[in-house]
Design an enzyme around this catalytic site. Structure first.
Site, PDB file in Angstrom:
ATOM      1  N   ASP A  11       0.848  -1.193   0.000  1.00 47.55           N
ATOM      2  CA  ASP A  11       0.000   0.000   0.000  1.00 47.55           C
ATOM      3  C   ASP A  11       0.883   1.243   0.000  1.00 47.55           C
ATOM      4  OD1 ASP A  11      -2.056   1.781   0.191  1.00 47.55           O
ATOM      5  OD2 ASP A  11      -2.834   1.048   2.100  1.00 47.55           O
ATOM      6  N   ASP A 101      -3.461   2.383  -5.749  1.00 45.98           N
ATOM      7  CA  ASP A 101      -2.246   2.441  -4.940  1.00 45.98           C
ATOM      8  C   ASP A 101      -2.057   1.250  -4.013  1.00 45.98           C
ATOM      9  OD1 ASP A 101      -4.377   3.057  -3.329  1.00 45.98           O
ATOM     10  OD2 ASP A 101      -3.442   4.760  -2.339  1.00 45.98           O
ATOM     11  N   GLU A 102      -2.797   0.161  -4.212  1.00 46.00           N
ATOM     12  CA  GLU A 102      -2.597  -0.999  -3.351  1.00 46.00           C
ATOM     13  C   GLU A 102      -2.943  -2.285  -4.082  1.00 46.00           C
ATOM     14  OE1 GLU A 102      -5.291  -1.531  -0.011  1.00 46.00           O
ATOM     15  OE2 GLU A 102      -6.636  -0.013  -0.858  1.00 46.00           O
TER      16      GLU A 102
END
Length: 415
Positions: A11, A101-102
């Site tokens: 993350d 983003d993860e």
């Protein structure tokens, strides 16, 4: 490998704000927020003052007078997010991206190439920092749920590996809000019952948890509290629904507020569905009040729909039901629409005019065909000239434009 910690959850930390600090070194170490009217993302320096995503800009400035707002570099967010996920893909083909983003990754089968999972996690963090200049936190555990919690514990810019022999002890000491499915409302319900840690939740007798949060949520949370999570990595996951939401700050629960907001959301969802030749049978709305309490209403239609006007009208009807059911609520802070039970609809199925009461909501009737034709014409203009080139007059509203379309697109799941 079932009893080994081989699942990674990676993350990127305060991603949008971190990208802005990367692009402009003068912003490093300073409290910044992406956005303006609404905070889209905040740096850790701003979070220390209580600033968070979805907060009205005016409230954020009250909490942090030295807060710096930046407009956002959305192409760079996409570029760097994609690059970070590709780093994970260099170590295993089993990567499940869950947002820009993860992502999860399962490295059970690559130990002979890259070493044990903790070594892979260190390599990923090192490469993302050196090649992209961004901080990333990684959790390593035996299940997806625990890996995600571990990455939250690791923040900012850290690594946490949960030994299977001690995973229950690790999990039970943590606050309940770290669990998937525990939002502000559920957290408050649990706190009112004196439950603040995952361990306290796990030890509740019988059906006590279900009586607090409902049957389905209670069953799920009870299993996760004991790290019972059978889910595996899904490398080609597609959304089972299409949704959009709009944070409004604190606005009156009045038609002149919610109607244009719903039209804007329906426009976003409808255009996405039509681009993929999809339509959905069920429309759900979520209304969050000023005290963060939220309610949902849903309607299953007589035919699958993707037309903006139909989605908007169904959503408005559902929100009016909420207003009638909750006359004491005077303000709202968020509206959301989702369309589920999706199916492919490459061609429009025409219908005879039978005089049915729901004909305006059926895409194959004369009214429905007219709405579909208008939508497709508008889609063609937007494909050529951009989203802002054309739109429904009722959709042009200040609240909708407080969040740039580029940011909304980054948050949307692939259909």
């Amino acid at each position: 490998m079932e009893n080994e910690a081989t699942i990674l959850h990676a993350d990127l930390d305060a991603f949008y704000a971190s990208v802005e600090q990367l692009l402009n070194p003068e912003l490093r170490g300073k409290p910044i927020a992406v956005g303006g009217g609404v905070v889209l993302a905040a740096s850790y320096e701003a979070k220390a003052f209580g600033v968070h995503g979805g907060m009205p800009g005016r409230k954020a400035r009250e909490l942090c007078p030295q807060l710096l707002f930046v407009g956002g570099h959305f192409e760079d967010y996409q570029r760097l997010g994609d690059a970070a996920i590709r780093v994970l893909g260099d170590y295993t083909p089993l990567v499940e991206r869950i947002s820009i983003d993860e992502a999860f990754a399962d490295v059970a089968g690559t130990a002979h190439l890259f070493g044990p999972p903790v070594d892979v996690a260190r390599l990923v963090r090192k490469r993302v920092r050196e090649e992209l200049g961004l901080p990333i936190s990684v959790g390593v555990a035996r299940t997806k749920h625990l890996a995600k919690i571990a990455s939250q514990v690791a923040k900012p810019d850290g690594l946490v590996v949960v030994d299977p022999a001690g995973e229950i002890a690790f999990l039970h000491d943590l606050p309940v809000e770290l669990m998937w499915g525990v939002g502000p409302v559920t957290r408050q319900k649990l706190a009112d019952a004196g439950i603040r840690t995952i361990g306290q939740m796990a030890e509740l007798p019988g059906k006590s948890l279900e009586r607090l949060v409902g049957h389905a949520a209670g069953e799920k949370l009870s299993a996760l509290a004991w790290n019972q999570d059978p889910r595996v990595i899904e490398t080609h996951r597609r959304a089972r629904s299409a949704g959009a939401q709009s944070a409004l700050g604190r606005r009156p629960f009045a038609e002149h507020i919610y109607r244009p907001a719903l039209r804007h959301l329906a426009d976003r969802i409808g255009s996405r569905l039509r681009a993929k030749a999809l339509a959905g049978w069920t429309v759900t709305v979520r209304v969050r009040f000023a005290d963060m309490h939220a309610v949902t209403r849903a309607a299953t239609l007589g035919a699958p729909v993707a037309a903006t006007a139909i989605l908007a009208e169904v959503a408005e009807t559902l929100v009016r039901q909420v207003r009638r059911d909750h006359p004491e609520e005077r303000a709202i802070s968020l509206l959301a629409i989702s369309v589920s039970h999706l199916e492919k609809q490459p061609l429009l199925q025409l219908e005879l005019p039978l005089g049915l009461g729901d004909e305006p909501l059926r895409p194959g009737t004369r009214i429905g065909r007219g709405r579909w034709t208008a939508d497709r014409a508008m889609d063609a203009v937007r494909d050529r000239f951009g989203w802002e080139a054309i739109g429904y007059g009722s959709v042009v509203l200040e609240a909708g434009r407080s969040v740039p379309e580029a940011f909304r697109e980054l948050a949307e799941k692939d259909l």
